[in-house]
Design a protein around this motif. Structure first.
Motif, PDB file in Angstrom:
ATOM      1  N   LEU A  78      33.754  76.328  40.663  1.00 50.79           N
ATOM      2  CA  LEU A  78      33.805  76.947  41.988  1.00 50.79           C
ATOM      3  C   LEU A  78      35.224  76.880  42.557  1.00 50.79           C
ATOM      4  O   LEU A  78      35.717  77.862  43.118  1.00 50.79           O
ATOM      5  N   ILE A 116      37.368  79.510  40.834  1.00 55.57           N
ATOM      6  CA  ILE A 116      37.052  80.865  41.304  1.00 55.57           C
ATOM      7  C   ILE A 116      37.617  81.078  42.700  1.00 55.57           C
ATOM      8  O   ILE A 116      38.174  82.139  42.990  1.00 55.57           O
ATOM      9  N   ARG A 117      37.505  80.071  43.550  1.00 52.70           N
ATOM     10  CA  ARG A 117      38.027  80.211  44.909  1.00 52.70           C
ATOM     11  C   ARG A 117      39.547  80.345  44.915  1.00 52.70           C
ATOM     12  O   ARG A 117      40.107  81.079  45.734  1.00 52.70           O
ATOM     13  N   ILE A 132      40.168  83.872  43.988  1.00 50.20           N
ATOM     14  CA  ILE A 132      39.880  84.742  45.132  1.00 50.20           C
ATOM     15  C   ILE A 132      41.069  84.743  46.090  1.00 50.20           C
ATOM     16  O   ILE A 132      41.504  85.808  46.544  1.00 50.20           O
ATOM     17  N   GLU A 187      31.473  83.824  42.671  1.00 47.58           N
ATOM     18  CA  GLU A 187      31.382  82.677  43.586  1.00 47.58           C
ATOM     19  C   GLU A 187      29.944  82.508  44.072  1.00 47.58           C
ATOM     20  O   GLU A 187      29.403  81.398  44.081  1.00 47.58           O
ATOM     21  N   SER A 188      29.319  83.599  44.444  1.00 49.22           N
ATOM     22  CA  SER A 188      27.931  83.556  44.899  1.00 49.22           C
ATOM     23  C   SER A 188      26.996  83.048  43.800  1.00 49.22           C
ATOM     24  O   SER A 188      26.097  82.245  44.053  1.00 49.22           O
TER      25      SER A 188
END
Length: 110
Positions: free
Chosen positions: A45, A48-49, A52, A79-80
């Motif tokens: 996570l 990925i963040r 982003i 992310e979801s």
């Protein structure tokens, strides 16, 4: 262009669009499988963040690239999916703990 040539061209476009949609669906399933099998979802996570944020920074730059929005959307979907996987793992872990708490402890032999 004749009407037949136009129809032929549209048929080819339809085939290409269908192929792209199939590839996108396969990619979504692959990403879901990879996320589900990842041993450390918090680490994933975070990665990925960071991606982003990098894409948002890139998108805000003067040399705006329209593909950034598409990539950003895919990262947000990933992310979801990671967040959903984290919730699902917590639920499973909670059920396992509850089952273990309900099981009677085996008697020890002396």
């Amino acid at each position: 262009m004749t009407p037949a040539e136009i129809e032929d061209r549209f048929a080819k476009y339809d085939e290409r669009i269908a192929a792209l949609e199939d590839a996108h669906e396969a990619q979504k399933w692959t990403i879901t499988a990879l996320i589900g099998s990842h041993p450390n979802l918090k680490l994933l996570l975070g990665m990925i963040r960071r991606a982003i944020q990098g894409m948002r920074d890139r998108s805000a730059s003067a040399a705006h690239d329209p593909s950034c929005e598409r990539i950003l959307q895919q990262l947000l979907e990933a992310e979801s999916t990671v967040l959903q996987a984290m919730v699902a793992r917590e639920r499973v872990l909670g059920r396992k703990k509850a089952e273990q708490a309900q099981e009677p402890e085996p008697e020890r032999e002396r």
